[in-house]
Design a protein around this motif. Structure first.
Motif, PDB file in Angstrom:
ATOM      1  N   CYS A   1      10.036   7.779  -6.992  1.00 42.50           N
ATOM      2  CA  CYS A   1      11.567   7.465  -6.912  1.00 42.50           C
ATOM      3  C   CYS A   1      11.290   5.518  -6.780  1.00 42.50           C
ATOM      4  CB  CYS A   1      12.428   7.474  -6.341  1.00 42.50           C
ATOM      5  SG  CYS A   1      11.547   7.421  -4.092  1.00 42.50           S
TER       6      CYS A   1
ATOM      7  N   CYS B   1       5.501  11.467  -2.717  1.00 44.50           N
ATOM      8  CA  CYS B   1       5.686  11.085  -3.871  1.00 44.50           C
ATOM      9  C   CYS B   1       5.307  10.242  -4.532  1.00 44.50           C
ATOM     10  CB  CYS B   1       5.973  12.349  -4.609  1.00 44.50           C
ATOM     11  SG  CYS B   1       7.703  11.984  -5.043  1.00 44.50           S
TER      12      CYS B   1
ATOM     13  N   GLY C   1      11.121  13.098  -7.618  1.00 45.34           N
ATOM     14  CA  GLY C   1      10.319  14.155  -7.089  1.00 45.34           C
ATOM     15  C   GLY C   1      10.481  15.042  -5.362  1.00 45.34           C
ATOM     16  N   CYS C   2       9.702  14.322  -4.876  1.00 51.66           N
ATOM     17  CA  CYS C   2      10.287  15.034  -2.868  1.00 51.66           C
ATOM     18  C   CYS C   2      11.666  14.789  -2.695  1.00 51.66           C
ATOM     19  CB  CYS C   2       8.972  14.659  -2.254  1.00 51.66           C
ATOM     20  SG  CYS C   2       8.890  12.634  -1.957  1.00 51.66           S
ATOM     21  N   GLU C   3      12.153  13.890  -3.055  1.00 49.53           N
ATOM     22  CA  GLU C   3      13.125  13.095  -1.886  1.00 49.53           C
ATOM     23  C   GLU C   3      13.063  13.386  -0.513  1.00 49.53           C
ATOM     24  OE1 GLU C   3      17.110  13.839  -3.782  1.00 49.53           O
ATOM     25  OE2 GLU C   3      15.966  15.288  -5.128  1.00 49.53           O
TER      26      GLU C   3
ATOM     27  N   CYS D   1      14.304   6.653  -3.199  1.00 46.87           N
ATOM     28  CA  CYS D   1      14.592   7.645  -1.947  1.00 46.87           C
ATOM     29  C   CYS D   1      15.044   7.991  -1.081  1.00 46.87           C
ATOM     30  CB  CYS D   1      13.913   9.260  -2.412  1.00 46.87           C
ATOM     31  SG  CYS D   1      12.123   9.419  -1.894  1.00 46.87           S
TER      32      CYS D   1
HETATM   33  S1  FES Z   1      11.169  11.256  -4.621  1.00 49.33           S
HETATM   34 FE1  FES Z   1       9.228  11.298  -3.920  1.00 49.33          FE
HETATM   35  S2  FES Z   1       9.103   9.659  -3.007  1.00 49.33           S
HETATM   36 FE2  FES Z   1      10.925   9.473  -3.288  1.00 49.33          FE
END
Ligand code: FES
Length: 120
Positions: free
Chosen positions: A45, A42, A36-38, A57
């Motif tokens: 992951c 969020c 998601g946000c990486e 992530c």
């Molecule tokens: S992808 Fe969002 S917290 Fe890891």
């Protein structure tokens, strides 16, 4: 590195820069682990490592050496049956678009298995 993924011991070579998300998705095809946000915001992951939920992530794959990793795939029965917690999410329509639902479920599993009491 050696670790356990959903109950199976694996020994593998990983790039020291690789995230655990990338290792789980690319090397083991565990696609419930979403990108998601990486940046650790969020929870899409989320995986459980030694009983605690982590944003995979921002967790380097090499840090998982010697650890026990669980993903959503590991909750299902041998024939692909849904676990009780997955069914509960369906029954309660506990989804938004659904993309991050696996991460939410892993967070819920950590809460349920922790034995801690939570308030609303
Ligand atoms: S992808 Fe969002 S917290 Fe890891």
């Amino acid at each position: 590195m050696t670790c356990t993924i959903n109950g199976k011991t694996v020994e593998t070579m990983v790039d020291v820069r690789a995230s655990l998300t990338d290792m789980l998705r690319n090397d083991y095809h565990l696609t419930s682990v979403k990108k998601g946000c990486e940046v650790g915001e969020c929870g899409a992951c989320n995986v459980i490592i030694d009983g605690e939920c982590y944003n995979s992530c921002i967790y380097l794959a090499v840090w998982a050496d010697g650890r026990d990793i669980r993903t959503l795939e590991g909750l299902m029965g041998p024939g692909g049956e849904l676990s009780d917690i997955q069914q509960a999410f369906i029954d309660e329509a506990a989804v938004q678009c659904g993309f991050c639902t696996p991460g939410f479920i892993m967070s819920a599993v950590e809460i349920l298995e922790s034995g801690r009491e939570y308030t609303r």
